[in-house]
Design an enzyme around this catalytic site. Sequence first.
Site, PDB file in Angstrom:
ATOM      1  CD  GLU A 356      -3.242   0.784   2.198  1.00  0.00           C
ATOM      2  OE1 GLU A 356      -4.205   0.530   1.984  1.00  0.00           O
ATOM      3  OE2 GLU A 356      -2.862   1.210   3.280  1.00  0.00           O
ATOM      4  CG  HIS A 387       6.998 -29.660   5.117  1.00  0.00           C
ATOM      5  ND1 HIS A 387       7.360 -30.623   4.858  1.00  0.00           N
ATOM      6  CD2 HIS A 387       7.566 -29.032   6.270  1.00  0.00           C
ATOM      7  CE1 HIS A 387       8.251 -31.272   5.751  1.00  0.00           C
ATOM      8  NE2 HIS A 387       8.250 -30.131   6.571  1.00  0.00           N
ATOM      9  CE  LYS A 507     -11.972   3.016   1.044  1.00  0.00           C
ATOM     10  NZ  LYS A 507     -11.416   3.781   1.866  1.00  0.00           N
TER      11      LYS A 507
END
EC number: 5.3.1.9
Length: 546
Positions: A356, A387, A507
Amino acid sequence: MTASKKLTGCQAWKALAAHRRNWKLHLRDLFAGDPGRGERMTAEAVGLFLDYSKNFVTDETLKLLLRLAEETGLRGRIEALFRGEKINLTENRAALHVALRSPKGTSIVVDGENVVPQVHDVLDRMAAFAVQVRSGSWKGHSGKGIRNVVNIGIGGSDLGPVMAYEALKYYSDRSLTFRFVSNIDGTDFAEAVQDLDAAETLFIVASKTFTTLETMTNASTARAWLLQGFKGDEKAVAKHFVAVSTNTAEVAKFGIDTANMFGFWNWVGGRYSMDSAIGLSTMLAIGPDNFRDMLAGFHAMDVHFRTAPFGVNLPVLMGLLTIWYNNFFAAETVAVLPYEQYLKRFPAYLQQLTMESNGKRVTLDGMEVDYQTSPIYWGEPGTNGQHSFYQLIHQGTKLIPCDFIAFVEPLHPLGRHHDLLMANVFAQAEALAFGRTLEEVTSEGIPAWLAPHKVFEGNRPSNTILAQRLTPETLGKLVALYEHSVFTQSAIWNINPFDQWGVELGKVLAQRVITELESREEPELGHDSSTNAMIRRYRKFRERME
């Protein structure tokens, strides 16, 4: 020369590009030619030890990288940061997270006013509140003490508190339960409170403006849940909600006593706010003394970053190495690999801090860059990652520089566990660097048809960061190390690491879409054909459920 080409046109950048074109060395060669490399290419400060010897660097590389830092004005940018200058140009603000951990008696001036006393006033109020809750003297509406704390926030109001709580759980008050709600998905809230008693639950609503959609939606749901537990008694809200905000009017309208509102300032960015009032849940968990130890750790790294010569400056070295790989070796990601289970949320925290901040495509003067900016940061704790994705790092086709983080002293000394853990740290860094040649494989009698599959090319670079023990102070140092590494990168790329305009468009569009989703009449859609079709499909299926 356009502004965006100032970086690629500077002499140090050109010299680094030429240096890269001539680079043919393997890490095996670098170590073979310099027996003291492993001890020489290290730096240590404020209790953190950095081994950067397993990187694609020679003395010449380091000299050129340090020259790049000087030519791009890093020293001046660091001073501007610490002096409280308005270096967040697009929002005309200072970026003064360093003030949040400045000791009492120091001075950092913003707009003609020393802000350090204000910071400590808030810290003292937080501490007094934390003592009340932790001691049981803060009573809920029914007269019961608080046993559950639910932090409601998103972005920096969530990622920092979650990470810090998990990282410092060893030091937390286990008689208190902590939950964190961030996602607007109702599942997040429902699961957080499903086994809690409203009479013993405190909500922290963390939103600077007290208007953040996700946070206030969850806060309203929390309010309704609480009132259900108290048969609609509105007076309960004041004893079970506190706010971290600067919007007094909205806090009061919600029903929270403004005496229980903890503020912060517009010069604190969300992703740099875990050591502000946003860290109230952290202080409730670990107590005021441990919280202040964490602040002391932040401050120690701040002082180091500001004063240490670049050649031994941990954040500067890490930032320069990131630029070296990102801009000259086309490495697109950095793997952050903490060999400490308590740091399981640290990579997720760094994702916001790094991407960001530096996920930008224009320079400070608004010119499009002609170079790569932030790499992608990701990771998981060791040894779990070994793993899963380590296979790709070892034998895949991507160059992925790694940061190993480990601690000499375990918090839980259980038999051989810690020695085995540390053996894996050192072995993985060694295996990545040196690999296993075809000759080594065939000398062990491996059949010719299988041998290529067992070859490890090596030459995978890494840093190793060692500290004595994971403590609140150490965590502060570690977070500040990455904060300042990010700043170093941004200064050289000439971008603003303190705004985040990229989150705004979604937004705005979401506000339009929610109106269309909730409309009782068939809305007139004006999106692209894909979005229109998905909205219609959702509405159709929702109608079937009603």
